[in-house]
Design a protein around this motif. Structure first.
Motif, short mmCIF file in Angstrom:
data_model
loop_
_atom_site.label_atom_id
_atom_site.label_comp_id
_atom_site.label_asym_id
_atom_site.label_seq_id
_atom_site.Cartn_x
_atom_site.Cartn_y
_atom_site.Cartn_z
N SER A 70 48.20 47.96 54.84
CA SER A 70 48.19 46.56 54.44
C SER A 70 49.49 46.18 53.72
CB SER A 70 46.98 46.29 53.52
OG SER A 70 46.98 44.97 53.06
N PHE A 81 47.24 35.62 58.66
CA PHE A 81 47.34 34.99 57.34
C PHE A 81 48.77 34.55 57.01
CE2 PHE A 81 43.44 37.58 55.74
CZ PHE A 81 42.59 36.68 56.36
N GLU A 91 41.98 34.35 51.44
CA GLU A 91 42.43 35.47 52.27
C GLU A 91 41.66 36.75 51.91
OE1 GLU A 91 46.61 35.98 52.04
OE2 GLU A 91 47.08 34.11 53.12
N THR A 95 39.15 38.58 54.42
CA THR A 95 39.43 39.99 54.75
C THR A 95 38.16 40.81 54.65
OG1 THR A 95 41.75 39.91 54.05
CG2 THR A 95 40.68 42.06 54.01
N LEU A 99 36.54 42.29 58.11
CA LEU A 99 36.50 43.74 58.22
C LEU A 99 35.07 44.25 58.29
CD1 LEU A 99 39.37 45.00 55.85
CD2 LEU A 99 39.36 44.84 58.35
N LYS A 149 40.23 49.99 61.77
CA LYS A 149 40.48 49.15 60.60
C LYS A 149 41.96 48.79 60.50
CE LYS A 149 38.34 51.73 57.54
NZ LYS A 149 37.83 52.24 56.23
N ILE A 153 43.55 45.10 60.22
CA ILE A 153 44.41 44.74 59.09
C ILE A 153 45.73 44.17 59.58
CG2 ILE A 153 45.77 45.74 57.20
CD1 ILE A 153 43.39 47.69 56.77
N LEU A 156 45.15 40.63 61.07
CA LEU A 156 44.89 39.65 60.01
C LEU A 156 46.10 39.43 59.11
CD1 LEU A 156 41.32 40.59 58.72
CD2 LEU A 156 41.96 38.53 59.96
N ALA A 158 46.09 41.36 56.43
CA ALA A 158 45.17 41.39 55.30
C ALA A 158 45.88 41.80 54.02
CB ALA A 158 44.03 42.37 55.60
N GLY A 162 42.36 42.60 49.10
CA GLY A 162 41.17 42.44 49.93
C GLY A 162 40.75 43.74 50.58
N VAL A 163 41.73 44.54 51.01
CA VAL A 163 41.43 45.82 51.65
C VAL A 163 40.83 46.79 50.63
CG1 VAL A 163 42.41 47.81 52.85
CG2 VAL A 163 43.20 45.50 53.40
#
Length: 282
Positions: A70, A81, A91, A95, A99, A149, A153, A156, A158, A162-163
């Motif tokens: 990320s 984003f 965001e 996320t 996810l 994932k 990520i 997005l 991300a 958020g992750v």
């Protein structure tokens, strides 16, 4: 705050892991939902041991982990984003939600593709159901999951915060909804509108294929309801239902070496979605 959380991510995640593990373990001790049928010591050695193996493998294959990916994506300016002027908090929330849906779809895929099911059936081969079952995944499945994932990520863009929050929630909820503790039924009916409860997810670990192929969610319960995979209760009730897979009923084979070898030497059975007999009973 983002900088602080990112800098101390391992410590923060470990603190949440230990705290949630101890809380669920205490709840299991004080108010067990089911009587365990196999050796708890043997199961816990295998189920916790596999976590250390998976963690070591991830450090080799994905040294930076999901959060590192990320951060790298943010430096590259990639992702959806990056093209919208959304508030940062939105965001982060998006996320977590996106996810979570990706993990739901991944879970369905691991039940639908026979070769992936062979990896995932190690999780289902546990003959009892408690918080350690939530960490019982084959190391190869863990690597594939992180790869999926990572793709989400990148698409997005991300944010790291958020992750991190998602990873903490995912890990904590895996222990919570695999917990062998009793929640009053009235509270459970309300709670499962917001999160996946132990009674909701336990159905997914039934030996009946049509129940195994239901209730795929880990965090949010909405995806099962929206996608038609929701099953409220097991046919035989929670106390009488049989946990595990029909083809693996030998308690002596719950050891760590057997768990690692299971995808390569064990029978896949009729559990993969779409396979002949996969919707039939026991």
């Amino acid at each position: 705050m983002t900088e602080f959380v990112t800098a101390h991510e391992p410590t923060i995640r470990m603190a949440f892991f230990v705290g949630i593990f101890l809380a669920v373990a205490l709840a299991e001790l004080l108010a067990p939902r089911r009587i365990l049928t196999t050796s708890k010591l043997s199961r816990w050695i295998g189920n916790i041991g596999i976590v250390f193996i998976s963690t070591a493998l991830l450090r080799v294959v994905f040294p930076a982990g999901a959060v590192g990916i990320s951060i790298w994506v943010g430096h590259q300016g990639w992702g959806i984003f990056q093209y919208f002027q959304w508030p940062f908090w939105l965001e982060v929330v998006l996320t977590i939600i996106v996810l979570d849906f990706v993990i739901y779809m991944q879970h369905v895929m691991f039940h639908a593709v026979p070769v992936l099911w062979r990896l995932h059936m190690m999780h289902h081969a546990d003959m009892d159901y408690d918080l350690t079952t939530g960490n019982r995944f084959h190391p190869i499945e863990i690597v594939i999951s992180l790869g999926i994932k990572a793709g989400a990520i990148i698409i997005l863009g991300a944010p790291p915060l958020g992750v991190i929050i998602f990873e903490i929630i995912l890990n904590g909820m895996a222990m919570f909804n695999h917990g062998n503790f009793f929640i009053p039924l009235g509270i459970d009916r309300v709670l499962r509108l917001l999160v996946v409860t132990p009674d909701m997810h336990r159905v997914h670990h039934s030996v009946f294929p049509n129940e195994t192929n239901s209730n795929f969610g880990f965090n949010l319960p909405w995806w099962d309801r929206l996608c038609g995979t929701y099953k409220p209760q097991p046919t035989k009730g929670h106390e009488q239902m049989t946990i595990g897979l029909n083809q693996f009923r030998d308690p002596s084979r719950l050891t760590l070496p057997w768990m690692i070898a299971l995808p390569f030497i064990g029978k896949g059975g009729t559990y993969a979605i779409g396979k002949r007999g996969a919707k039939s009973g026991d």
